[in-house]
Design a protein around this motif. Structure first.
Motif, PDB file in Angstrom:
ATOM      1  N   CYS A 160       7.092 -11.917  48.784  1.00 30.45           N
ATOM      2  CA  CYS A 160       6.957 -10.909  50.524  1.00 30.45           C
ATOM      3  C   CYS A 160       6.754 -10.069  51.209  1.00 30.45           C
ATOM      4  O   CYS A 160       7.554  -9.019  50.710  1.00 30.45           O
ATOM      5  CB  CYS A 160       8.168 -12.104  51.187  1.00 30.45           C
ATOM      6  SG  CYS A 160       9.382 -12.340  50.507  1.00 30.45           S
ATOM      7  N   THR A 162       5.663  -7.061  54.710  1.00 32.58           N
ATOM      8  CA  THR A 162       4.376  -7.178  56.157  1.00 32.58           C
ATOM      9  C   THR A 162       3.242  -6.344  55.629  1.00 32.58           C
ATOM     10  O   THR A 162       2.405  -7.008  56.712  1.00 32.58           O
ATOM     11  CB  THR A 162       5.862  -6.180  57.013  1.00 32.58           C
ATOM     12  OG1 THR A 162       6.839  -7.310  57.069  1.00 32.58           O
ATOM     13  CG2 THR A 162       4.847  -6.875  58.062  1.00 32.58           C
ATOM     14  N   ASP A 163       3.252  -5.698  54.148  1.00 27.54           N
ATOM     15  CA  ASP A 163       2.511  -4.291  54.541  1.00 27.54           C
ATOM     16  C   ASP A 163       2.239  -5.659  53.456  1.00 27.54           C
ATOM     17  O   ASP A 163       2.035  -4.848  52.205  1.00 27.54           O
ATOM     18  CB  ASP A 163       2.919  -2.882  53.793  1.00 27.54           C
ATOM     19  CG  ASP A 163       2.207  -2.359  53.479  1.00 27.54           C
ATOM     20  OD1 ASP A 163       1.898  -1.508  54.883  1.00 27.54           O
ATOM     21  OD2 ASP A 163       1.077  -2.531  52.744  1.00 27.54           O
ATOM     22  N   LYS A 164       0.611  -5.542  53.484  1.00 27.33           N
ATOM     23  CA  LYS A 164      -0.322  -6.278  52.248  1.00 27.33           C
ATOM     24  C   LYS A 164      -0.754  -5.076  51.572  1.00 27.33           C
ATOM     25  O   LYS A 164      -0.990  -5.655  50.255  1.00 27.33           O
ATOM     26  CB  LYS A 164      -1.553  -5.815  53.492  1.00 27.33           C
ATOM     27  CG  LYS A 164      -1.517  -7.651  53.347  1.00 27.33           C
ATOM     28  CD  LYS A 164      -3.131  -7.560  55.052  1.00 27.33           C
ATOM     29  CE  LYS A 164      -2.272 -10.001  55.570  1.00 27.33           C
ATOM     30  NZ  LYS A 164      -3.492  -9.883  56.427  1.00 27.33           N
ATOM     31  N   LYS A 167       2.386  -5.159  49.419  1.00 28.39           N
ATOM     32  CA  LYS A 167       2.432  -6.260  48.387  1.00 28.39           C
ATOM     33  C   LYS A 167       1.624  -5.667  47.170  1.00 28.39           C
ATOM     34  O   LYS A 167       1.645  -7.262  45.820  1.00 28.39           O
ATOM     35  CB  LYS A 167       2.404  -7.364  48.893  1.00 28.39           C
ATOM     36  CG  LYS A 167       3.399  -8.086  49.619  1.00 28.39           C
ATOM     37  CD  LYS A 167       2.722  -9.243  50.268  1.00 28.39           C
ATOM     38  CE  LYS A 167       2.442  -9.405  51.709  1.00 28.39           C
ATOM     39  NZ  LYS A 167       2.445 -10.432  52.713  1.00 28.39           N
ATOM     40  N   ASP A 184       1.701 -14.764  47.417  1.00 26.80           N
ATOM     41  CA  ASP A 184       1.929 -14.131  48.556  1.00 26.80           C
ATOM     42  C   ASP A 184       2.305 -14.354  49.142  1.00 26.80           C
ATOM     43  O   ASP A 184       1.903 -16.279  49.668  1.00 26.80           O
ATOM     44  CB  ASP A 184       1.060 -13.101  48.902  1.00 26.80           C
ATOM     45  CG  ASP A 184       0.946 -12.076  50.142  1.00 26.80           C
ATOM     46  OD1 ASP A 184       2.325 -12.699  50.651  1.00 26.80           O
ATOM     47  OD2 ASP A 184      -0.094 -11.980  50.367  1.00 26.80           O
ATOM     48  N   ASP A 187       5.314 -12.706  54.994  1.00 33.00           N
ATOM     49  CA  ASP A 187       5.484 -11.848  55.987  1.00 33.00           C
ATOM     50  C   ASP A 187       7.082 -11.527  54.928  1.00 33.00           C
ATOM     51  O   ASP A 187       7.507 -12.326  54.562  1.00 33.00           O
ATOM     52  CB  ASP A 187       5.759 -11.269  56.802  1.00 33.00           C
ATOM     53  CG  ASP A 187       6.122 -11.954  57.927  1.00 33.00           C
ATOM     54  OD1 ASP A 187       7.518 -12.747  57.098  1.00 33.00           O
ATOM     55  OD2 ASP A 187       6.796 -12.493  59.121  1.00 33.00           O
TER      56      ASP A 187
ATOM     57  N   SER B 203       4.002 -21.610  54.287  1.00 36.66           N
ATOM     58  CA  SER B 203       3.959 -20.060  54.079  1.00 36.66           C
ATOM     59  C   SER B 203       2.129 -19.787  53.571  1.00 36.66           C
ATOM     60  O   SER B 203       1.357 -19.043  53.438  1.00 36.66           O
ATOM     61  CB  SER B 203       4.580 -19.463  54.503  1.00 36.66           C
ATOM     62  OG  SER B 203       4.257 -17.498  54.558  1.00 36.66           O
ATOM     63  N   THR B 207      -1.621 -18.450  53.742  1.00 35.40           N
ATOM     64  CA  THR B 207      -1.732 -16.609  53.591  1.00 35.40           C
ATOM     65  C   THR B 207      -2.773 -16.951  52.605  1.00 35.40           C
ATOM     66  O   THR B 207      -3.940 -16.213  52.652  1.00 35.40           O
ATOM     67  CB  THR B 207      -0.930 -16.184  51.821  1.00 35.40           C
ATOM     68  OG1 THR B 207       0.573 -16.035  52.739  1.00 35.40           O
ATOM     69  CG2 THR B 207      -1.177 -14.692  51.791  1.00 35.40           C
TER      70      THR B 207
END
Lengths: 227, 227
Positions: A160, A162-164, A167, A184, A187, B203, B207
């Motif tokens: 998890c 916030t920045d794809k 990840k 994924d 966030d 979640s 996604t």
């Protein structure tokens, strides 16, 4: 890829160092003492064999990599982050593996405490420079199994953040480890759920007298980068 | 077995009614209104066919079974339990399926709120007579998939509770549903973790734009009653 592991002499950190070195990455093991770090690096080189690229040093020196994996117990997590915050590069990807187990306060490993920021990963975020991209991962991977190099891991890693892109970087490392997949999970605040899964796995281990309960996510043939 | 489902007209409750009736149990669907319960029972009989034994009635009447499954949204959970507490038999097995999703307070389905008692299951325990044996289960089973009778579910049910016999009773029902397995996740307080997994699955669904993410536990060939 250049990867550092803070707390790389612990069970999970050492196991990740083994796996990532075996996959051909340049791994730097960080430890509270330079000596311990160097010894662990020697152990990894011996176990992986070949021309494994592994160095050992202090946590502070190790923190200056583009990808920094942090595997430390919750009770020492905030202190460790404060001790490396000036060394972590702007924009670096930091993969936090901390689970807030109640052992941090003398409780049980199958219980958790609730960090003030919601999760250990969010606590890390609160300490580091805002440009650093934090990802939470590896909470359901049994440390012991990571160390057994000849053994395939039967598990998914919930990631998890916030920045794809961050990840995907963490996911790329996970994909290098045979049989691991990454999912994924959303966030960074989802770490409030994924971090507690370590305690759930420990509860299941305890109930069934086993050592390596883990999870697979079903509902899709492949995971990784969404879309 | 005689099984009642409180809130049996909702998606998850209706799906469980279908599956458990198909397995040959006598299922009583409870609803706020007797009429709605009766209509849902008719629907289940039609969908399952054969000589499915399904009745529909009020939640209060349905609560007098030896096994009572409660599938209601968190925002109505305490009220429902208070409304049935006098009807639930001493020593009955109550399977609570509630997840404390933040939708209960106008928030997001992939977030949770923290019930005062630690979990929704523990809130139920605080309302019912102390002799009633509460089990938490079914939090990771997609309601939609439950309703598609011809479809095998690819998931494990995490079961937690303090009474081992009650867990085995709930587990026996789970074993009747094709391809579902149950895993003993520990005592009732583990519901603090397992209930949040609904939000995690939502979640992941969000996604990856899917509808039925679920989980399998790895580390053992078979689960069910430990030992």
């Amino acid at each position: 890829m250049d990867v550092s592991i803070i707390g790389g002499t612990g069970q999970e950190g050492f196991g990740l160092a083994l796996r990532l070195a075996k996959a051909g990455n340049h791994v730097t093991i960080g430890s509270r003492s330079q000596e311990k770090g160097a010894t662990a690096a020697e152990d990894v080189r011996r176990l992986v064999g070949g021309d494994a690229k592994v160095d050992g040093t202090t946590n502070q020196e190790a923190a200056a990599a583009e990808v920094v994996i942090v595997t430390v117990p919750f009770e020492g997590q905030a202190e460790i982050y404060r001790s490396i915050k000036d060394q972590v590069h702007a924009g670096a990807v930091v993969v936090d593996c901390t689970s807030p187990l109640a052992t941090a306060v003398g409780g049980r490993a199958w219980h958790v405490v609730r960090p003030w920021h919601g999760s250990a990963a969010e606590q890390a975020k609160a300490i580091l420079d805002p440009s650093v991209r934090i990802v939470g991962a590896f909470h359901t991977i049994p440390g012991e199994s990571l160390r057994e190099l000849e053994r395939d891991l039967e598990s998914d890693v919930l990631v998890c953040g916030t920045d794809k892109e961050a990840k995907a970087v963490a996911g790329g490392l996970i994909d290098q480890i045979p049989n691991l997949r990454w999912v994924d999970a959303g966030d960074l605040t989802q770490a409030r759920i994924t971090e507690t899964l370590t305690a759930l796995m420990i509860s299941i281990n305890r109930t069934y007298k086993i050592r390596d309960a883990a999870i697979r996510i079903t509902g899709r043939a492949s995971w990784g980068v969404p879309g």
